[in-house]
Design an enzyme around this catalytic site. Structure first.
Site, short mmCIF file in Angstrom:
data_model
loop_
_atom_site.label_atom_id
_atom_site.label_comp_id
_atom_site.label_asym_id
_atom_site.label_seq_id
_atom_site.Cartn_x
_atom_site.Cartn_y
_atom_site.Cartn_z
CG HIS A 268 45.70 37.47 31.22
ND1 HIS A 268 44.49 37.96 31.65
CD2 HIS A 268 46.56 38.53 31.25
CE1 HIS A 268 44.59 39.24 31.93
NE2 HIS A 268 45.84 39.62 31.69
CG ASP A 319 44.00 42.80 33.47
OD1 ASP A 319 44.92 43.59 33.76
OD2 ASP A 319 44.01 42.11 32.45
#
Length: 453
Positions: A268, A319
Site C-alpha cells: 500500500h 489484496d
C-alpha cells in the site's frame, strides 16, 4: 510440453514476429523470432504472447465476503468499520472452507492472466485462537489450493503479535492470527512443506501496528533468505498511531530502524510524504500496490508519478480480492493519478505507451517481490506466459504496445486466452482446466459458511 508458436510476442528487446518458445521442466529453454512452425507445436494463431505477471498481495479468504460490506452503517464507514465485519466473517471459517475459497480465488487469478501469487497468510489458528495440532495447518491448506490449481505460490506466513500500536493485546477475530516470535518461527519452519518446485517461502511481519521493531529485526535474522513483505502506511490513523508510538512515520521508521532493500515489499504505502516516497524508491524495495482494494477501502492514492520519477519499482496485487481483474488494477492505478492531477497519461514517459509502461513495471516488480525467476520471455526464466486474443473486437485494430493499452484501458480480462504457470497449461481458451471441480467445492463450502454467520 509442446513448443508454443505465436504471430507476435513481447520479448525483452521488444515485439517480435513468428515467435517459437520451447519449455522444459517449467523453464523456457529457447526463444526464436522469425521462426517456422514445427510439427507438434501448439500454434496460437490469434494470440500475442506476453510474460505473465504475479499477484504480489492476496488474502484469499476475503474473496468469499466480496459484496457483503457495501451497505452503509449508521455512522461514517471506513477501513476500520470494514475490518470489524471481516473479523466476524473469518471467525467461522474451517480449514476445509479456507482451502476451498483459496482454490476458487487462484482459478480466478489465473483466468485473469496472473501466473503466480504471494499469499500474505495471517489466518493461523482455530476460532478463539486455539492452535491446530499442526500449527501450520492453514498454511498447508493454502499450499494445497495452489497445488490443485497450478498457480505459482510464494507463501508468506504472517507474524501478528499485537492488536495495535504500542502492544495493544489481541482481541476478537485477531486471536486467530496471533503468535509470539518463537511460536511463529516454529510455524514458519513447517509452513512450506509441499510447495511446488517453483514455489518460494518468505515471511511477513504484518505491520508496525501488529509487530514490534525488535521482533521484525529478529525475524529478519532468523529468516535470512526469501521475500519479506509488510503492510505500511495504508491509513492516516495507522500513520498517526505508529508515529505516536515510535516517534517516526512508518516508512521512515522502516528505512532508518529496520533497513529496506530488494527483498522487501511494502504493501500500500498510500500515506507517504514526498521525502518518504523518494527514499522508498531509492531503497530497492518494491511498492506493492492494490488499487482496486485501496479504492474500495478508501485508503488513499499512491503517489505513483513521484515514485516512478524517482525510479521506484512496483507490482500489483488483489489484496481483499473484492474483484480479481489484472487489467483493472493497472487502469485504476493510472486513473487515480489522472483524477488527482487532472491530467492524462501520467505514469508514462513522453511519447511512451501507458499500457506498456504499466505492464512492464508490474511484471518486473511482482517477480522481484515474489522472489520468482520470471518476468520475461527469455531462456532460463520460469515459463510464466499469458496469451491474449488479438482478434478480440476491442483489440483487433491495435498492434504491439497498443494491445496493452487496449487490454488495460478498453477491454477486460476476457482477452486472456491461455496461461502457463512454470510451464503448467492451466488456462485454455479463457477457462481454467479445473474450474468446474474447484467451483463446486467452493459453492458447497460457502453454503456452510453462510449457514453459520
Amino acid at each position: 510440453m509442446p513448443a508454443l508458436f505465436a504471430p507476435r510476442a513481447l520479448l525483452p528487446d521488444g515485439w517480435a514476429s513468428d515467435v517459437r518458445i520451447t519449455v522444459e521442466e517449467g523453464r523456457i529453454t529457447g526463444v526464436a523470432p522469425e521462426a517456422e512452425v514445427v510439427a507438434g507445436d501448439r500454434v496460437l494463431g490469434r494470440c500475442a504472447l506476453l510474460p505473465a505477471p504475479s499477484n504480489l498481495h492476496s488474502h484469499a479468504f476475503q474473496r468469499a465476503m466480496a459484496g457483503m460490506t457495501e451497505r452503509r452503517g449508521p455512522a461514517a464507514d471506513s477501513f476500520w468499520t470494514w475490518r470489524r465485519l471481516m473479523y466476524r466473517f473469518l471467525d467461522v471459517l474451517t480449514p476445509d472452507e479456507i482451502e476451498a475459497i483459496a482454490g476458487l480465488v487462484y482459478v480466478e487469478m489465473l483466468e485473469a492472466g496472473y501466473a503466480a501469487v504471494a499469499e500474505f497468510h495471517y489466518l493461523h489458528h482455530a476460532p478463539g485462537g486455539t492452535p491446530y495440532a499442526d500449527p501450520a495447518e492453514l498454511s498447508h491448506r493454502i499450499v494445497a489450493a495452489a497445488e490443485a490449481t497450478g498457480i505459482g505460490l510464494t507463501l508468506l506466513p504472517v507474524l501478528y503479535t499485537w492488536g495495535g500500536a504500542d502492544r495493544t493485546p489481541l482481541a476478537g477475530g485477531q486471536l486467530r492470527f496471533g503468535n509470539d516470535l518463537d511460536a511463529f518461527l516454529a510455524l514458519h519452519q513447517r509452513a512450506g512443506a509441499g510447495l511446488a518446485r517453483d514455489g518460494r517461502l518468505g515471511a511477513a511481519p504484518h505491520s508496525l501496528r501488529a509487530s514490534t521493531p525488535d521482533d521484525i529485526r529478529a525475524l529478519l535474522a532468523a529468516v535470512p533468505d526469501g521475500p519479506m513483505h509488510i503492510h505500511a502506511a495504508e491509513q492516516v490513523q495507522e500513520v498517526e498511531q505508529v508515529s505516536a508510538w515510535l516517534g517516526a512515520r512508518p516508512v521512515d521508521f522502516l528505512l532508518d530502524a529496520v533497513g529496506l532493500g530488494p527483498r522487501w515489499c511494502l504493501i500500500h504505502a498510500t500515506q507517504m510524504t514526498a521525502a518518504e516516497t523518494a527514499r522508498l524508491a531509492a531503497s530497492g524495495a518494491v511498492a506493492g500496490l492494490c488499487p482496486i482494494t485501496e479504492s474500495n477501502l478508501g485508503d488513499g492514492i499512491f503517489d505513483g508519478a513521484r515514485y516512478r520519477a524517482a525510479g521506484g519499482a512496483f507490482g500489483i496485487g488483489s489484496d481483499s480480492n473484492v474483484r480479481i481483474a489484472l487489467g483493472e488494477e493497472l487502469r485504476t492505478l493510472e486513473y487515480s493519478q489522472r483524477l488527482r492531477d487532472r491530467a492524462r497519461n501520467v505514469l508514462a514517459e513522453p511519447e511512451a505507451s501507458v499500457g506498456r509502461t504499466l505492464y512492464d513495471a508490474a511484471v518486473a516488480g511482482s517477480a522481484r517481490a515474489l522472489g520468482r525467476d520470471a518476468g520475461a520471455l527469455r531462456p532460463g526464466a520460469l515459463a510464466d506466459i499469458v496469451a491474449i486474443d488479438v482478434d478480440d473486437p476491442v483489440l483487433m485494430a491495435l498492434s504491439d504496445d497498443a494491445l496493452l493499452d487496449g487490454w488495460i484501458f478498453a477491454a477486460d480480462d476476457r482477452v486472456v486466452r491461455d496461461v502457463w504457470s512454470a510451464g503448467r497449461h492451466v488456462v485454455r481458451d479463457g477457462r481454467h482446466v479445473a474450474r468446474d471441480a474447484v467451483e463446486a467445492r467452493y459453492r458447497a463450502a460457502l453454503r456452510g459458511v453462510l449457514a453459520r454467520l
